[in-house]
Each structure stands twice: as C-alpha cells, then as structure tokens.
Design a protein around this motif. Structure first.
Motif, mmCIF file in Angstrom:
data_model
loop_
_atom_site.group_PDB
_atom_site.id
_atom_site.type_symbol
_atom_site.label_atom_id
_atom_site.label_comp_id
_atom_site.label_asym_id
_atom_site.label_seq_id
_atom_site.Cartn_x
_atom_site.Cartn_y
_atom_site.Cartn_z
ATOM 1 N N UNK A 60 0.850 -1.198 0.000
ATOM 2 C CA UNK A 60 0.000 0.000 0.000
ATOM 3 C C UNK A 60 0.881 1.241 0.000
ATOM 4 N N UNK A 61 0.403 2.261 -0.668
ATOM 5 C CA UNK A 61 1.047 3.567 -0.643
ATOM 6 C C UNK A 61 0.086 4.520 0.061
ATOM 7 N N UNK A 62 0.634 5.399 0.872
ATOM 8 C CA UNK A 62 -0.222 6.369 1.560
ATOM 9 C C UNK A 62 -0.306 7.673 0.784
ATOM 10 N N UNK A 63 0.736 7.987 0.061
ATOM 11 C CA UNK A 63 0.723 9.182 -0.784
ATOM 12 C C UNK A 63 1.283 8.781 -2.143
ATOM 13 N N UNK A 64 0.483 8.522 -3.150
ATOM 14 C CA UNK A 64 -0.979 8.556 -3.200
ATOM 15 C C UNK A 64 -1.588 7.333 -2.509
ATOM 16 N N UNK A 65 -2.830 7.465 -2.001
ATOM 17 C CA UNK A 65 -3.458 6.353 -1.286
ATOM 18 C C UNK A 65 -3.994 5.289 -2.241
ATOM 19 N N UNK A 66 -3.256 4.190 -2.361
ATOM 20 C CA UNK A 66 -3.631 3.111 -3.280
ATOM 21 C C UNK A 66 -3.004 1.813 -2.777
#
Length: 293
Positions: free
Chosen positions: A65-71
C-alpha cells in the motif's frame, strides 16, 4: 457475499467493480473503529442494498500500500519523466526508484516528450537509458504527440494495476490520453516561470487501459524517506546489492569502509557515479531526519 475491487474513492463513497458491474458503496462504521481505511485497489467483500448501492464489509489482505498517493495492491509503477520541459533529472528519478523499490513495486521508467528533444538531448537521454537498463530497469522512450513508444508500453500494462507517477508537468495525463483517447483527461501547460506544470489530477482512480488498470494519481505528495533506515537503502539500489556481496564487511554502508565493492564499481565505471552520489545524499538525509514520536 459478492466481492470486487475499489476503482475510485470520492467523498466517502467507494466505487467497487465486480461481476455485477460498478457498485457505489459506503464503508461500515467498524472500519473507523478499527482504523481501517479502504483504498483504491483494495479487494473487498461487500453487501449489496440494490443493483447499484451497497456497504463494504471487509477489506482483504493487501500485498502493498502507498499512503501518498493512497492506493493498494500495486503491481508496478510507471515512473514518468520528461526528456525536456522540465529537464530530465536523475536525482529525482533515483529518489522515486528508492521509494518504489522499498515498497516492493516493480518500476518501469518512461521518458516522455522525445519529440521536443534536440540532438544533444537525445544523446544524453540515450546514455542515461543505457545506464538504467544495465542496472536492470525497463526504460521506454515515448512521445504523446507522435505516439512513438506507445506500442512498447501497452504490453507492460496487461493484467496489472499500474501507477503513473512523476513530478507535475512531465505529461502523465497526456500519455494516458494517448494510450486511451476517449479519456480526455485535463492537461495543463508548463509554467515557464516555475519550470513545472500545475496538478491537474485531483483524486486517485483506476482506469481500464487495454486489459490492465492504470491509476492516474495526483503524484507522490511526499518524496521524503520517512520509513527507510540507512541499513535498508542498499537494497533499494539493485546494482549496489549485487556488488555488496563482494564487500569485505557484511552490512557495509559503502561510505568509509575499506575494500568496498560498491566504491570499487564506481571507480571502475560499472556503477554510475551519479547513482552513488545520490546514495550518499540519501544516507545523509536519513541520518538528519527528525525522530518521530
């Protein structure tokens, strides 16, 4: 219970793609209580209220998961960099590569605006492309105007969730428009004063391109190494990792240690000097990072 994948998150609604079509869902209150935030790319279990509305009951385990970008559940990151306007930046590319490698996401380097280059630009881009290909990265040279390189790009999208990432103004939206003309995504010209474009993408959304899903994201709003420790940085430079097997000391940081195979590789020219220079800068940045409590 039906299952599906979140394609878009907007104003508290989650748009879930399933065999039944697109269902607009809300999250159950239990998510807030358990501090779980559904993300675009999540595989979810939902309860349908009717043909087009429902509630998300469960978020399945994520592979990343990435928080920035949220995906979530990203297979690969297409790192979009322009050859010119703005100028190609190895320092920024190396920063993106570290963040993508750290998150176990496969990177593909895409260099845009090749139609705007002169002979010197093309020679320089060719040299950089060779360096990154020698490291093991896929590098694709493209032009949204002439559509050069698009045929090479399509197969990389097949059956995957891909993130388009890069600084604003490099032509991410233009490239997506070229890949899928009916999208008609908004694009803005480069500000000559600032040397960068305006952000034209406001939210994360997965778009079907061929047999794959592509996220046109607002970009990485943070390019800082907030999670990475200095001992882990070596693993984000594949050519360092390979060379370090021959370092005298296990856990070598490739700085002042004697008989360091990475420094030897830089001296011999098998490791690009600018990659090593950025590595040292990144180590310094991590060391000077303020502790978080």
């Amino acid at each position: 219970m039906p299952e599906g994948k979140i394609l878009k998150a907007l104003s508290g609604f989650y748009y879930v793609m399933s065999e039944e079509g697109i269902v607009q869902c809300r999250g159950r209150g239990v998510f807030r209580k358990n501090k779980v935030t559904p993300l675009v790319g999540d595989e979810v279990v939902y309860q349908a209220e009717n043909d087009s509305e429902g509630y998300i009951l469960e978020v399945k385990e994520r592979k990343n998961e990435l928080l920035r970008p949220p995906i979530a559940n990203v297979d690969q990151a297409l790192l979009i960099f322009s050859a010119v306007e703005p100028s190609f930046s190895t320092a920024l590319l190396n920063r993106f590569l570290v963040l993508v490698e750290y998150n176990n996401i496969q990177p593909v380097i895409v260099i845009t605006k090749m139609d705007l280059t002169n002979e010197n630009d093309r020679e320089q881009i060719k040299r950089y492309s060779m360096d990154y290909r020698n490291i093991g990265y896929e590098v694709i040279l493209t032009s949204s105007e002439t559509e050069a390189g698009l045929e090479e790009l399509y197969p990389h999208l097949e059956g995957k969730i891909s993130v388009f990432a890069g600084q604003s103004g490099v032509g991410k939206s233009s490239l997506l428009n070229a890949l899928k003309p009916d999208l008609d995504l908004k694009t803005d010209n480069i500000s000559s004063h600032l040397g960068r474009g305006k952000h034209t993408t406001r939210h994360v959304e997965l778009i079907k391109v061929g047999n794959g899903l592509v996220a046109d994201t607002p970009g990485f709003s943070s390019l800082e190494f907030l999670e990475i420790e200095q001992e882990e940085l070596n693993f984000c430079f594949p050519e360092f990792q390979r060379a370090s097997e021959n370092c005298k000391f296990r856990g070598c940081l490739h700085l002042a240690e004697p008989k360091c195979a990475v420094k030897m590789g830089v001296e011999e020219g098998s490791i690009p000097e600018y990659r090593y220079s950025d590595y040292k800068d990144f180590i310094q940045e991590i060391r000077e990072r303020k502790p978080r409590y």
